[in-house]
Design a protein around this motif. Sequence first.
Motif, PDB file in Angstrom:
ATOM      1  N   GLU A   5       0.966  -0.938   0.053  1.00  0.00           N
ATOM      2  CA  GLU A   5       0.087   0.108  -0.110  1.00  0.00           C
ATOM      3  C   GLU A   5       0.704   1.159   0.002  1.00  0.00           C
ATOM      4  OE1 GLU A   5      -4.098  -1.461   2.336  1.00  0.00           O
ATOM      5  OE2 GLU A   5      -2.274  -0.885   3.438  1.00  0.00           O
ATOM      6  N   TYR A   7       3.790   1.511  -1.300  1.00  0.00           N
ATOM      7  CA  TYR A   7       4.436   1.645  -2.532  1.00  0.00           C
ATOM      8  C   TYR A   7       3.359   2.392  -3.568  1.00  0.00           C
ATOM      9  CZ  TYR A   7       6.423  -0.134  -6.821  1.00  0.00           C
ATOM     10  OH  TYR A   7       7.024  -0.224  -8.135  1.00  0.00           O
ATOM     11  N   GLY A   8       2.205   1.802  -3.251  1.00  0.00           N
ATOM     12  CA  GLY A   8       1.161   2.527  -4.227  1.00  0.00           C
ATOM     13  C   GLY A   8       0.989   3.948  -4.070  1.00  0.00           C
ATOM     14  N   SER A  12       1.668   6.772  -6.706  1.00  0.00           N
ATOM     15  CA  SER A  12       0.676   7.744  -7.109  1.00  0.00           C
ATOM     16  C   SER A  12       1.183   9.164  -6.673  1.00  0.00           C
ATOM     17  CB  SER A  12      -0.585   7.635  -6.422  1.00  0.00           C
ATOM     18  OG  SER A  12      -1.234   6.512  -6.571  1.00  0.00           O
ATOM     19  N   HIS A 124       9.399  -2.846  -7.560  1.00  0.00           N
ATOM     20  CA  HIS A 124       8.454  -3.479  -8.387  1.00  0.00           C
ATOM     21  C   HIS A 124       8.901  -4.906  -8.622  1.00  0.00           C
ATOM     22  CE1 HIS A 124       6.707  -4.536 -12.311  1.00  0.00           C
ATOM     23  NE2 HIS A 124       7.705  -4.783 -12.734  1.00  0.00           N
TER      24      HIS A 124
END
Length: 250
Positions: A5, A7-8, A12, A124
């Motif tokens: 989360e 990382y996301g 963004s 990633h």
Amino acid sequence: MTQLELYGWVLSAMWVLAPVVFISLFFISAPYGRHTRQGWGSGVDPRVGWLVMEAPASLIMLAVFFILPLNVALLVMLLLWQCHYFHRAFIYPFTLRGARAMPLSVVAMALLFNLVNGYLMAGHFVFYGDRYDLAWLTSINFIVGTSLFVGGYMVAKHSDHVLRNLRNGGEGGYKIPYGGVYRYVSCPNYLGEIIQWGGWALLTFSEAGLLFFFWTIANLAPRAISHHRWYVSTFEDYPAGRRALIPFVV
């Protein structure tokens, strides 16, 4: 919040910042190289500056790959990444000749970007690296992407070589670079790097890679246009056929 989360969220946030940086750099040229100017804080030896700000991208990826189970596809990607960043951090700085001091603020901003970008790209591979098996090496994404990466890398490195050799015998001032892709573009070193990271986005087929490609454009395209305008205003005999940066026609 889980690691995925976090990382996301970072991913963004970087997507939001990229267009802001792109637009801003059309009005504010980063103050290093020929665009160095007062008002950006203390200066640092450019060799030290390049090493400090580029090393994290090399070391973060290297550390992550030491803890991942490697296969041939992942190893090839690691080597491609290190071809750029190991050279940029630990070889390129020591080839600089008579370079001006680099503002510490520029070093700090580039260091921050490379830390975040290194985290995103390495992350990633941590979260999604299992998609890269031997079959990936024969995929169209990998073949075309790697070809673009290598081609862009060669253009950028040859262009850097031309620039380094403009000042023979310690001569000062700036000269018009000739040869190679300089026949067509004012800044083929920037064009080559954009092509290179476009290839990286394709060969990894990753959101982090695509984000890095957009950040490369956001950083280098405005600077290439500034360089082109500087060349045209400084040299009366500047080749009329050159462009700022394909597809930008200035």
